[in-house]
Design a protein around this motif. Structure first.
Motif, PDB file in Angstrom:
ATOM      1  N   CYS A 251       0.852  -1.181   0.000  1.00  0.00           N
ATOM      2  CA  CYS A 251       0.000   0.000   0.000  1.00  0.00           C
ATOM      3  C   CYS A 251       0.893   1.239   0.000  1.00  0.00           C
ATOM      4  O   CYS A 251       1.848   1.323   0.776  1.00  0.00           O
ATOM      5  CB  CYS A 251      -0.869  -0.026   1.250  1.00  0.00           C
ATOM      6  SG  CYS A 251      -2.121   1.245   1.303  1.00  0.00           S
TER       7      CYS A 251
ATOM      8  N   CYS B 149      -0.749   2.001   6.669  1.00  0.00           N
ATOM      9  CA  CYS B 149      -1.461   0.731   6.502  1.00  0.00           C
ATOM     10  C   CYS B 149      -0.533  -0.424   6.852  1.00  0.00           C
ATOM     11  O   CYS B 149       0.681  -0.344   6.634  1.00  0.00           O
ATOM     12  CB  CYS B 149      -1.915   0.627   5.042  1.00  0.00           C
ATOM     13  SG  CYS B 149      -2.670  -0.926   4.559  1.00  0.00           S
TER      14      CYS B 149
ATOM     15  N   CYS C  22      -5.697  -0.225   5.792  1.00  0.00           N
ATOM     16  CA  CYS C  22      -6.376   1.006   5.380  1.00  0.00           C
ATOM     17  C   CYS C  22      -7.732   0.643   4.755  1.00  0.00           C
ATOM     18  O   CYS C  22      -8.032  -0.528   4.539  1.00  0.00           O
ATOM     19  CB  CYS C  22      -5.497   1.771   4.393  1.00  0.00           C
ATOM     20  SG  CYS C  22      -5.528   1.057   2.738  1.00  0.00           S
TER      21      CYS C  22
ATOM     22  N   CYS D  79      -7.355  -1.583   1.551  1.00  0.00           N
ATOM     23  CA  CYS D  79      -6.819  -2.933   1.817  1.00  0.00           C
ATOM     24  C   CYS D  79      -7.807  -3.735   2.655  1.00  0.00           C
ATOM     25  O   CYS D  79      -7.903  -4.962   2.497  1.00  0.00           O
ATOM     26  CB  CYS D  79      -5.446  -2.846   2.474  1.00  0.00           C
ATOM     27  SG  CYS D  79      -4.199  -2.129   1.368  1.00  0.00           S
TER      28      CYS D  79
HETATM   29 ZN    ZN Z   1      -3.609  -0.157   2.502  1.00  0.00          ZN
END
Ligand code: ZN
Ligand code: ZN
Length: 314
Positions: free
Chosen positions: A242, A247, A266, A269
């Motif tokens: 990411c 994240c 995040c 994700c």
């Molecule tokens: Zn992410």
């Protein structure tokens, strides 16, 4: 001696992603029923609801992953289009295999991490009986270039120790070991390595802390292990690094950089892994908050709780 720093990048994802059935269609049980919580449609809405709780990545610090490697990132939509590997059909169990000797505290770290993985990926996890890692052939051993201690080649553990015992219902078989691992002669050590097509991976606790030292040391070791286990298992389900948000799927060059990244995925994700495993994101956040409450991970608990609450609102 010139040595290269070991990096999480060395969790070499050896093989191309296995072909998987890409289901992006929304299933409805009745014409006017809401979409399933793990459908792309519902997950797009969930992304917007939890987005305000997450921070965009700032510029990398010198030596950080993104200071070293330029990566494009991966949106939820790109993930859906990418034919990702996902737990499918009968292959839905995450197996955890302890390998070698563990202290009592390391054993607890592995058990708690297995519980966390189950909640994080919405999959059943089975922890196997510990297996020895004693009779390693000389070709798979060396002395550590930075400490002189015994190191075991990660590829040997995956292909010679784990792969022959891979159950047919395994989404993945993950070995946890306390020994120091190396991937090849170019690296000092490695936290772990995964082989996507063979569905096996091995992670080492060696560099992640000394959980027997104190309560705080235990908590730090547990948090490191949770982050690395979630990150690497995410790779096994085709989730790439990411680059947009802070994240758990951020690439990382050191444990210090890992410490700056959150335990949570995040919004984008989160949507990837909820779609991959058929998870209801609100229920998943609640289960993760419960885990963090049990283990004194207060800041992490708060974010998971706020995320679960954000998804209760219409
Ligand atoms: Zn992410
Ligand atoms: Zn990674």
């Amino acid at each position: 001696m010139t040595t290269r720093a070991a990096t999480l990048s060395a969790l070499v994802l050896i093989a191309a992603l296995a072909a998987a059935d890409c289901r992006t269609a929304t299933r409805r049980t009745a014409p006017n029923a809401p979409p399933a919580p793990s459908s792309p449609e519902a997950l797009r809405a969930a992304i917007e609801k939890v987005r305000p709780l997450h921070k965009l990545m700032g510029p990398p610090q010198p030596g950080d992953w993104l200071d070293t490697f330029k990566e494009p990132g991966q949106t939820f939509e790109e993930y859906l289009k990418g034919n990702p590997t996902r737990p499918e059909g009968a292959r839905r169990v995450l197996y955890v295999q302890p390998l070698g000797h563990f202290t009592p505290a390391q054993t607890r770290v592995v058990e708690f991490t297995a519980d966390f993985l189950s909640r994080f990926f919405n999959l059943p996890v089975r922890v196997r009986e510990p297996a020895p890692l004693d009779h390693v052939p000389p070709a798979a051993l060396r002395k550590s270039p930075i400490g002189g201690g015994r190191q075991v080649k990660a590829g040997y553990v995956m292909m010679e120790v784990l792969k022959p015992t891979l159950p047919t219902d395994a989404a993945a078989l993950i070995g946890f070991t306390s020994v120091d691992l190396f991937p090849d002669e170019t690296m000092n050590y490695v936290f772990g390595q995964a082989n996507l097509t063979e569905r096996v991976g091995v992670w080492s606790l060696y560099w992640l802390g000394r959980p027997d030292a104190s309560g705080d040391d235990f908590k730090f070791t547990l948090l490191h292990t949770l982050k690395i286990a979630a990150h690497e298992t995410g790779h096994m389900f085709s989730i790439q690094h990411c680059t947009k948000y802070e994240c758990v799927m951020n690439g990382t060059n050191s444990l210090q950089e890992t410490d700056r990244h959150p335990l949570d995925a995040c919004p984008e994700c989160m949507a990837k892994l909820c779609w991959a495993a058929g998870a209801d994101p609100r229920e998943r956040y609640a289960r993760l908050a419960d885990f963090c409450a049990q283990h004194g991970l207060t800041a992490e608990q708060r974010l998971f709780q706020e995320s679960a609450r954000a998804l209760e609102k219409n």
